[in-house]
Write an enzyme that holds these catalytic residues in place. Structure first.
Site, short mmCIF file in Angstrom:
data_model
loop_
_atom_site.label_atom_id
_atom_site.label_comp_id
_atom_site.label_asym_id
_atom_site.label_seq_id
_atom_site.Cartn_x
_atom_site.Cartn_y
_atom_site.Cartn_z
N LYS A 67 15.65 -22.72 -8.09
CA LYS A 67 16.07 -21.30 -8.11
C LYS A 67 17.25 -21.12 -9.05
CE LYS A 67 13.36 -19.72 -6.86
NZ LYS A 67 12.14 -20.15 -6.28
N ARG B 94 5.79 -0.64 -6.22
CA ARG B 94 5.62 -1.47 -5.02
C ARG B 94 4.57 -2.55 -5.21
NH1 ARG B 94 6.64 2.12 -0.22
NH2 ARG B 94 4.99 0.98 0.78
N ASN C 129 -2.27 2.24 5.76
CA ASN C 129 -1.41 1.09 5.46
C ASN C 129 -1.29 0.27 6.74
OD1 ASN C 129 -0.98 2.24 3.00
ND2 ASN C 129 1.16 2.82 3.37
N GLY C 130 -1.17 -1.05 6.60
CA GLY C 130 -1.02 -1.90 7.79
C GLY C 130 -2.30 -2.67 8.06
N LYS D 30 5.39 -14.47 -14.14
CA LYS D 30 5.17 -14.45 -12.70
C LYS D 30 3.93 -15.25 -12.32
CE LYS D 30 6.01 -13.47 -8.52
NZ LYS D 30 7.01 -14.37 -7.92
N GLU E 170 14.07 -26.94 -4.09
CA GLU E 170 13.86 -25.51 -4.27
C GLU E 170 15.17 -24.82 -4.66
OE1 GLU E 170 11.50 -23.65 -4.76
OE2 GLU E 170 12.09 -21.62 -4.19
N CYS F 48 0.83 -1.20 0.00
CA CYS F 48 0.00 0.00 0.00
C CYS F 48 0.86 1.25 0.00
CB CYS F 48 -0.87 0.04 1.25
SG CYS F 48 -1.89 -1.41 1.45
N HIS G 88 21.15 -44.34 -6.07
CA HIS G 88 20.33 -45.09 -7.03
C HIS G 88 20.40 -44.48 -8.43
CE1 HIS G 88 18.77 -47.39 -3.68
NE2 HIS G 88 18.70 -46.23 -3.03
N TRP H 287 -2.75 -2.72 -1.53
CA TRP H 287 -2.43 -4.15 -1.71
C TRP H 287 -3.29 -4.85 -0.68
CZ3 TRP H 287 -0.05 -7.75 -4.58
CH2 TRP H 287 0.29 -8.96 -3.99
N GLU I 62 16.25 -21.66 -12.86
CA GLU I 62 15.35 -20.70 -13.51
C GLU I 62 15.98 -19.33 -13.73
OE1 GLU I 62 11.65 -20.08 -11.42
OE2 GLU I 62 12.66 -20.03 -9.50
C1 F6R Z 1 9.53 -20.50 -9.07
C2 F6R Z 1 8.19 -19.98 -9.22
C3 F6R Z 1 7.15 -20.88 -9.77
C4 F6R Z 1 5.84 -20.71 -8.98
C5 F6R Z 1 4.70 -21.51 -9.63
C6 F6R Z 1 3.44 -21.44 -8.81
O1 F6R Z 1 10.39 -19.55 -8.55
O2 F6R Z 1 7.94 -18.85 -8.92
O3 F6R Z 1 7.55 -22.21 -9.78
O4 F6R Z 1 6.06 -21.14 -7.67
O5 F6R Z 1 4.47 -21.01 -10.91
O6 F6R Z 1 3.02 -20.12 -8.66
P1 F6R Z 1 1.98 -19.71 -7.56
O7 F6R Z 1 2.62 -19.89 -6.24
O8 F6R Z 1 1.68 -18.27 -7.86
O9 F6R Z 1 0.80 -20.59 -7.74
#
Ligand code: F6R
Length: 608
Positions: free
Chosen positions: A485, A27, A100-101, A603, A481, A2, A504, A74, A488
């Protein structure tokens, strides 16, 4: 997150406020609005979506007036729609608030005000505050705001105007940033100096518990007891381009570094010290209903799926309820056996992932009960499920998920704690977990402060073509994970495995060129992982190991050691994943890839 902007002066407020709000767009937000005062009347305009939608709605007819305020929201309470957008007014429309908050006790106050005849239009905590200020107003806006703040619990940055007092803004802060930007013949209140930088670089930062009364020609800062405070005027010496990412080079780095705060936000108001339990306001199932679930299915994609794997281990250990994890994309197309004794939980940062949404719809169609663990309030998944837990970790802008992952683990811990206390977790065990959770934000800060160590490892391995990540128990999903990271954002091929599975197959890959990252905190499987490290060393692999502070046992064996503070086993992923996020980030930067928007990735994956 926000954003607040308020203006009082001699120029037309609306265009100034709109332009200032745009400076806060970086933001992330989901709705916007403004209010402008003229001739004793306040006009409020707001719209869901981007500021462009608000501008289109206003057209050329901007409301006239030289005092006003604006907000980008937000969502935290209630969906990101027009009604819930700020500003909010009291019942008479004479008091207007942006905030905000989170006011944590808003539901209780809302009920008390409803009994007095107040009617609310939105689902927000902010509207309740606006009504309370209206209720308390008796000739002094400052007095009413302070009186209302005394009754509200939680974190806030607020700015309030009233048609009773043209030209005055009353603002206050506790836990959410706010400052007065000092101009000539005009003054501003904002949550972020970025908004007003082009008008003045002279600012007075409010501290927690402080109130500002601002008019075009002066401002006065007091504490909540009306004692006047002398505050120094600071000069903002940075530029917009820097602050959009909070001074960080990339959103991903900003979001990694933000984790002490984002985790605190996920925990806020949810830990019950005395009872050793968790309070989850959005989890509308009764205790009886929760106890009736014979099985839990966690469904998600990508990073959220990794968080789900950790959740599975936690729920089974702490609550002893049979739990399984499903890729949403698989779950939706097979014929899972489900009934009303199965709780299907969708986990998603965006709340828009097509496969997760479809999996939840399928689960509902097959008679299962559903809930969500979601970051984006009012998103499709949040609306699809019966109830849920919001992450409150703020907008995640970097495509690679970082802070949402740690908040998902925290939310799953809270859920496990809640379920565990209903089943077989004792008060003492619950309290131990609550205390360990309380320590996590500080421990996260500590680990993030050790970034230098990771930097030298990134330099050493930036040209590697393969990486292996190995972990066991709670840290097997962290290995997955860490590998995700790295691949990607740096485009280096990386695999994550449960460490014992290495024998294995993957062990064939190990030679002196292969970096192998081990999660080896002192936990229930430490001695097992130590043996796996021996196996890799025996084949010439180069070992990077995450170990608990003070552990020297592996010193002769590992090539690079990164240490993390001690915590309970289920919480080790929260600390182990941090160096892996930083390693991926630093390698990607050194390789010159587009960290925040890696190739081929979006995203929010709204296609299956
Ligand atoms: C990896 C990444 C993706 C998301 C996936 C699910 O860094 O960001 O693997 O985790 O696309 O996305 P959400 O959590 O938005 O359902």
């Amino acid at each position: 997150m926000c954003g607040i902007v308020a203006y009082t002066g001699t120029r037309q407020a609306a265009p100034l406020i709109l332009a200032a709000l745009k400076k806060l767009e970086y933001r992330g937000y989901d709705s916007g609005g403004l209010a402008v005062m003229s001739d004793g009347v306040i006009t409020v305009e707001k719209q869901a979506g981007k500021l462009r939608a608000l501008e289109e709605h206003l057209g050329d007819e901007l409301p006239q007036g030289v005092t006003g305020l604006g907000h980008t929201r937000w969502a935290t309470h209630g969906a990101p729609n027009r009604t819930n957008a700020h500003p909010h007014t009291d019942g008479t429309g004479t008091i207007v608030v942006v905030h905000n908050g989170i006011f944590e006790n808003f539901a209780v106050v809302r009920e008390l005000l409803s009994e007095k005849g107040h009617e609310f239009l939105s689902e927000t905590d902010t509207e309740v505050f606006a009504h309370l200020v209206g209720e308390l107003y008796s000739g002094s806006l400052e007095g009413a705001v302070v009186g209302a703040l005394r009754q509200m619990e939680g974190a806030y940055g607020v700015a309030v105007i009233s048609s009773h007092e043209p030209g005055t803004i009353v603002a206050a802060r506790r836990g959410s940033p706010l400052l007065v930007c000092v101009g000539e013949g005009e003054n501003w209140v904002t949550s972020d100096a970025a908004a007003t930088l082009e008008h003045s670089r002279s600012v007075v930062y409010l501290d927690d518990g402080e109130v500002a009364v601002v008019t075009p020609d002066e401002y006065r800062i007091t504490d909540l007891d009306s004692t006047r405070l002398e505050k120094t005027i600071a000069t903002v010496d940075w530029d917009l381009s820097e602050i959009e990412r909070g001074g960080y080079e990339h959103f991903m780095l900003k979001e990694i570094m933000e984790q002490p705060e984002s985790i605190s936000d996920t925990l806020r108001g949810r830990l019950l010290e005395e009872e050793g339990g968790a309070r989850l306001g959005g989890l509308h199932f009764s205790d009886e209903e929760l106890l009736s679930f014979e099985r839990i299915v966690l469904t998600a994609c990508g990073t959220s799926w990794h968080a789900a794997l950790i959740g599975e281990y936690m729920i089974e250990e702490l609550a002893q309820i049979p739990t399984e994890v499903e890729y949403a994309s698989e779950f939706r197309y097979r014929s899972p056996v489900l009934n009303d004794k199965t709780l299907v939980i969708g986990i998603s940062q965006s709340g828009e992932t097509a496969d997760t949404l479809a999996a939840l719809k399928e689960a509902r169609a097959r008679g299962a009960r559903t809930m969500g663990i979601v970051n984006v309030v009012g998103s499709s998944i949040a609306r699809e499920v019966e109830c849920g837990v919001y992450l409150h970790s703020g907008p995640e802008i970097g495509v690679a998920s970082t802070k949402a992952f740690t908040s998902q683990i925290v939310a799953l811990t809270l859920l496990s704690l809640k379920l565990g206390r209903l089943t077989n977790l004792s008060v003492l065990q619950g309290r131990e977990l609550v205390q360990a959770l309380r320590r996590i934000p500080g421990q996260v800060r500590e680990v993030l402060g050790r970034a230098d160590r990771v930097e030298s490892i990134a330099e050493e391995f930036k040209d590697s073509t393969n990486f292996l990540y190995l972990g066991r128990g709670y840290n097997f999903p962290v290995a997955l994970e860490g590998a995700l990271k790295l691949k990607e954002i740096s485009y280096i091929h990386a695999e994550g495995y449960p460490a014992a599975e290495m024998k294995h197959g993957p062990i064939a890959l190990i030679d002196e060129k292969m970096p192998v990252v081990f999660m080896a905190p002192r936990d229930a499987v430490y001695s097992k992982i130590a043996s796996n490290i021996q196996e890799v060393k025996a084949r010439g692999g180069r070992v990077i190991a995450l170990v608990t502070d003070g552990n020297d046992d592996l010193d002769g064996l590992v090539d690079y050691k990164i240490t993390i503070p001690e915590t309970l086993d289920p919480l080790t992923p929260l600390l182990c994943v941090l160096p892996l996020q930083m390693l991926a980030y630093q390698i990607a930067v050194k390789r010159g890839t587009d960290v925040d928007q890696p190739r081929n990735l979006a995203k929010s994956v709204t296609v299956e």
